[in-house]
Enzyme design. Structure first.
Site, short mmCIF file in Angstrom:
data_model
loop_
_atom_site.label_atom_id
_atom_site.label_comp_id
_atom_site.label_asym_id
_atom_site.label_seq_id
_atom_site.Cartn_x
_atom_site.Cartn_y
_atom_site.Cartn_z
N ARG A 167 0.86 -1.18 0.00
CA ARG A 167 0.00 0.00 0.00
C ARG A 167 0.90 1.23 0.00
O ARG A 167 1.45 1.62 1.03
CB ARG A 167 -0.92 -0.01 1.23
CG ARG A 167 -1.64 1.31 1.43
CD ARG A 167 -2.71 1.25 2.49
NE ARG A 167 -2.28 0.73 3.77
CZ ARG A 167 -1.60 1.41 4.70
NH1 ARG A 167 -1.22 2.65 4.46
NH2 ARG A 167 -1.29 0.85 5.84
N HIS A 219 -3.74 4.11 4.57
CA HIS A 219 -4.79 3.09 4.70
C HIS A 219 -6.11 3.66 4.20
O HIS A 219 -6.81 3.05 3.40
CB HIS A 219 -4.91 2.66 6.15
CG HIS A 219 -6.04 1.73 6.42
ND1 HIS A 219 -6.04 0.43 5.97
CD2 HIS A 219 -7.20 1.90 7.06
CE1 HIS A 219 -7.17 -0.16 6.33
NE2 HIS A 219 -7.90 0.71 7.00
N TYR A 269 4.19 5.74 11.10
CA TYR A 269 4.55 4.37 11.48
C TYR A 269 5.44 3.65 10.48
O TYR A 269 5.78 2.49 10.70
CB TYR A 269 3.28 3.55 11.73
CG TYR A 269 2.27 3.53 10.59
CD1 TYR A 269 2.43 2.70 9.49
CD2 TYR A 269 1.16 4.36 10.63
CE1 TYR A 269 1.52 2.68 8.46
CE2 TYR A 269 0.22 4.35 9.60
CZ TYR A 269 0.40 3.51 8.53
OH TYR A 269 -0.52 3.49 7.50
#
Length: 379
Positions: free
Chosen positions: A274, A278, A287
């Protein structure tokens, strides 16, 4: 082991190297016959699908940032896995997506404005799944993993109806369900595989391992490759390079054929990434490192396949036409998005139950009273 990588017992099935050269791995050999029937026109269609899906995805994300949508889940980077598998499905197959299979919806014939309407919150589904023009493409499911149960139940029905394993590949049906690596930690997915194995459903579980369950890396979810989990349920399983559209197609074509012919449920784990967030409510810089993301950008499925087509002699006019057509497509989506009218507020109560229900009547009356209480008679 890298920050978000899991090792495989055997190399993933790959046909195209990252630079676009035709370099099948040894594990790809059983799947190569499924590529023989593809024409140059098929290859060009794969490329057109991927470019159009990414352009749509970018446009939708921009529309969300401009206040036109409540949320957007991007599919950037996952086009190879989706287009390959989506093109491998036959017209009679049934597709159960999660919520970012925009490329598959495009392939199946869904008007992608329907996805826009879902994310805008003005429709219960976005498209009529009973309309043949929508290619048996079911509604998006935002409840993580729930679609796996829906798909397995439907596949059980297909088998009970005798609509599969008749020996006629032109009519035999299969079911394919899409989900992500995070969904493999949900009970629904595991329960779906239990029932699928028990009833030997004509079904392919298509796992898009994009390496992140929102902010949780796949290594936190599983200490072993995810496709190995399926073997515990008795499902044949394979791991494929999801950024290789040809490998995704070939693997999906074989396992769908096996499912249709009575081979029972199968699982494909497509290794992809990805590239974006998200959803538009997420900030991936919190992160993960840019260095890691850049390493996957270098494996971009569109860039890889473009290099392959150029090496085969595809014309510059072809690539220009694809880009121009994608621009026209997204311009149309933007114009129609701005033209969407909000439904009457009572629309939210419709179709919750098949018949009138006292709870819906009570809630509808409460909303009407609340609106009358506001200045001017409306909220």
């Amino acid at each position: 082991m890298a920050e978000t990588e899991t090792t495989s017992l055997t190399p993933a099935v790959q046909v195209l190297a990252a630079d676009g050269t035709f370099s099948p791995t040894a594990s790809a050999e059983p799947y190569l016959p499924y590529l023989d029937a593809l024409s140059d026109a098929d290859h060009e269609q794969f490329y057109r699908d991927m470019v159009t899906a990414r352009a749509f995805d970018t446009e939708a994300a921009n529309l969300q940032r401009q206040g036109q949508l409540a949320l957007w889940p991007p599919c950037h980077g996952q086009e190879g896995a989706q287009v390959g598998s989506g093109r491998a499905a036959r017209a009679q197959d049934h597709i159960f997506p999660s919520y970012r299979e925009h490329a598959v919806g495009l392939i199946r014939g869904v008007d992608l404005l329907g996805i826009i309407e879902v994310m805008r919150g003005v429709t219960h589904s976005g498209w009529d799944v009973s309309d043949p023009r929508n290619g048996n493409f079911r509604p998006y499911t935002l409840v993580i993993g729930a679609q796996a149960l829906h798909a397995t139940g439907y596949a059980m029905g297909v088998k009970f109806d005798g609509a599969t394993a008749t020996g006629n590949p032109d009519t035999d049906e299969a079911v394919m369900v899409y989900f992500g690596d995070g969904a493999t930690s949900q009970g629904d997915v595991n329960e779906a595989m239990i029932f699928a194995a028990s009833y030997q459903t004509p079904q392919v579980f298509f796992l898009q391992n994009n390496h992140w369950a929102i902010s949780v890396p796949v290594t936190t979810q599983s200490r072993t490759p995810l496709f190995e989990r399926a073997k515990g349920f008795g499902l044949p399983a394979v791991q494929v390079d999801g950024n290789d559209v040809l490998a995704s197609y070939a693997v999906s074509a074989k396992h769908l054929a096996d499912a249709r012919s009575g081979g029972g449920p199968q699982l494909i784990e497509a290794l992809t990434y990805r590239i974006g967030a998200h959803t538009t409510s997420d900030d991936p810089t919190k992160y993960r490192t840019q260095e890691l993301t850049d390493s996957w950008v270098a494996k971009d499925p569109i860039v890889r396949f473009e290099a392959y087509l150029r090496n085969k002699g595809a014309s510059e006019e072809f690539f220009t036409s694809v880009v121009n057509d994608a621009k026209d497509f997204t311009a149309d989506i933007r114009a129609r998005t701005h033209a969407i009218e909000d439904p009457d507020l009572t629309f939210m109560f419709d179709s919750v139950y098949s018949e009138d229900h006292p709870l819906m009547t009570e809630q509808r009356e409460w909303l009407a009273a609340y609106e009358r209480s506001m200045a001017g008679g409306a909220a």
